[in-house]
Design an enzyme around this catalytic site. Structure first.
Site, PDB file in Angstrom:
ATOM      1  N   CYS A 134       0.827  -1.208   0.000  1.00 62.18           N
ATOM      2  CA  CYS A 134       0.000   0.000   0.000  1.00 62.18           C
ATOM      3  C   CYS A 134       0.863   1.262   0.000  1.00 62.18           C
ATOM      4  O   CYS A 134       1.364   1.684   1.054  1.00 62.18           O
ATOM      5  CB  CYS A 134      -0.922  -0.015   1.217  1.00 62.18           C
ATOM      6  SG  CYS A 134      -1.900   1.491   1.360  1.00 62.18           S
ATOM      7  N   CYS A 137      -0.459   4.087   2.160  1.00 59.54           N
ATOM      8  CA  CYS A 137      -0.245   3.948   3.607  1.00 59.54           C
ATOM      9  C   CYS A 137       1.221   4.170   3.975  1.00 59.54           C
ATOM     10  O   CYS A 137       1.518   4.778   4.995  1.00 59.54           O
ATOM     11  CB  CYS A 137      -0.624   2.544   4.097  1.00 59.54           C
ATOM     12  SG  CYS A 137      -2.065   1.841   3.326  1.00 59.54           S
ATOM     13  N   ASP A 138       2.136   3.637   3.171  1.00 59.24           N
ATOM     14  CA  ASP A 138       3.534   3.553   3.606  1.00 59.24           C
ATOM     15  C   ASP A 138       4.518   4.413   2.806  1.00 59.24           C
ATOM     16  O   ASP A 138       5.694   4.497   3.173  1.00 59.24           O
ATOM     17  CB  ASP A 138       3.998   2.082   3.540  1.00 59.24           C
ATOM     18  CG  ASP A 138       3.149   1.203   4.440  1.00 59.24           C
ATOM     19  OD1 ASP A 138       2.733   1.682   5.503  1.00 59.24           O
ATOM     20  OD2 ASP A 138       2.887   0.038   4.080  1.00 59.24           O
TER      21      ASP A 138
END
Ligand code: NAP
Length: 306
Positions: A134, A137-138
């Protein structure tokens, strides 16, 4: 018993929320299980540019929040639990979240899909220590670092473009020369100076010490190996349907739920919609459309039963 509903919907992506809007607006008592990723995959994407009605695109999270509120207007109840077991052997249909039992006359499965993994040991070893599925997200953790995105579809292109906001360099590593990605997405990647495309290579091993330091690539034509120095690997190699707990519902060999009559599954009163059924289109709009169909089918089925 309080936990009795006309329709239980499992999953809250575009399919689940749309089914909830339609079913609760049809005056049915609806409970929606939010599941392992409330809002579904769109909550970890960036701007959704192709959902009709939004000239400038809309943030995926915002779109899902709006759908959730819209279903609540018509009375949908939400429960932030994971469904752990189901019993569809007879009426009422039973859905369990741990020890809690819920009953319904119809169930709509809209559990979506989760990111596929490569299936090599070192991928697990460095999961969250450089390996991610992701970028939204990261990506932030890879400021001024080199990263690789694995895959040749639209997701890989989208993730790679997004990662250039942070990373100093983004490699796209794809196992073939041809891409599944649409031309528009591929063109965007090709015109991004921070992105380099590497074709005909698969991931042989994820390398590192306490965290990821590189990838060993294997040429899919010659078998030769080489190393690529990166600090992050983002998987964008497709998805698998989240359907394991529905043991008695008929599925294809990849685990996608099969429709028997319109959107009804092999179990009476159990309907399915979205990415847990559809491995071909997998779009927010097609999932939403199927969620609508499942709710209408469930409503008609319930009417015929009574
Ligand atoms: P996809 O189109 O199925 O592409 C998956 C890619 O991963 C393929 O290139 C595949 O290679 C590769 N792959 C699969 N298993 C692999 C493995 N074990 N090792 C290495 N590579 C592997 O999946 P997706 O990109 O997630 O897209 C899914 C759907 O969502 C598509 O319909 C897409 O159009 C849509 N989508 C749209 C947007 C957008 O429009 N904004 C954004 C994201 C996704 P092969 O080609 O060799 O099989």
């Amino acid at each position: 018993m309080d936990n009795q509903y006309d329709v239980i919907i499992i999953g809250t992506g575009p399919a689940g929320y749309t089914a909830a809007i339609y079913a609760s607006r049809a005056n049915l008592k609806v409970l929606n299980f939010e599941g392992w990723q409330p809002g579904g995959q769109l909550t970890i994407t960036t701007t959704v540019e192709n959902f009709p009605g939004f000239e400038k695109g809309i943030d995926g999270k915002a779109l899902m929040a709006e759908m959730k509120k819209q279903a609540a207007v018509f009375g949908t109840e939400y429960v932030s639990k994971d469904v752990t077991k189901v019993d569809f052997s007879g009426q009422p249909l039973r859905v369990y979240a741990g020890k809690d039992e819920y009953q319904a006359r119809a169930v709509i499965i809209a559990t979506g899909a989760k990111p596929r993994k490569l299936g090599i040991k070192s991928e697990e070893k460095y999961w969250a220590k450089g390996v991610s599925a992701c970028a939204t997200c990261d990506g932030f953790f890879f400021r001024d670092k080199k990263v690789a995105v694995i895959g040749g579809g639209d997701s890989a292109m989208e993730e790679a473009n997004f990662l250039t906001r942070f990373a100093s360099k983004v490699y796209i590593v794809h196992r073939r020369e041809e891409f599944r990605a649409s031309d528009i997405m591929l063109d965007r990647v090709k015109s991004n100076p921070k992105i380099e495309i590497i074709t005909n290579k698969e991931i042989d091993e994820v390398l590192g010490t306490d965290k990821l330091t590189g990838l060993r690539l294997k040429d899919t034509k010659t078998g030769e190996t080489s190393e690529l120095a990166v600090e992050g690997m983002f998987l964008a190699i497709g998805h698998t349907p989240v359907t394991e707990i529905f043991e008695d519902v008929e599925k294809n060999k990849l685990g996608y739920i099969l429709h028997k009559e319109n959107t009804m599954t092999s179990m009476a009163g159990v309907f399915a919609a979205g990415d847990c059924v559809d491995h071909r289109y997998r779009q927010a709009i097609t999932a939403a459309g199927m969620g609508c169909q499942a709710a209408i089918d469930a409503e008609r089925w319930l009417e015929n039963q009574s």
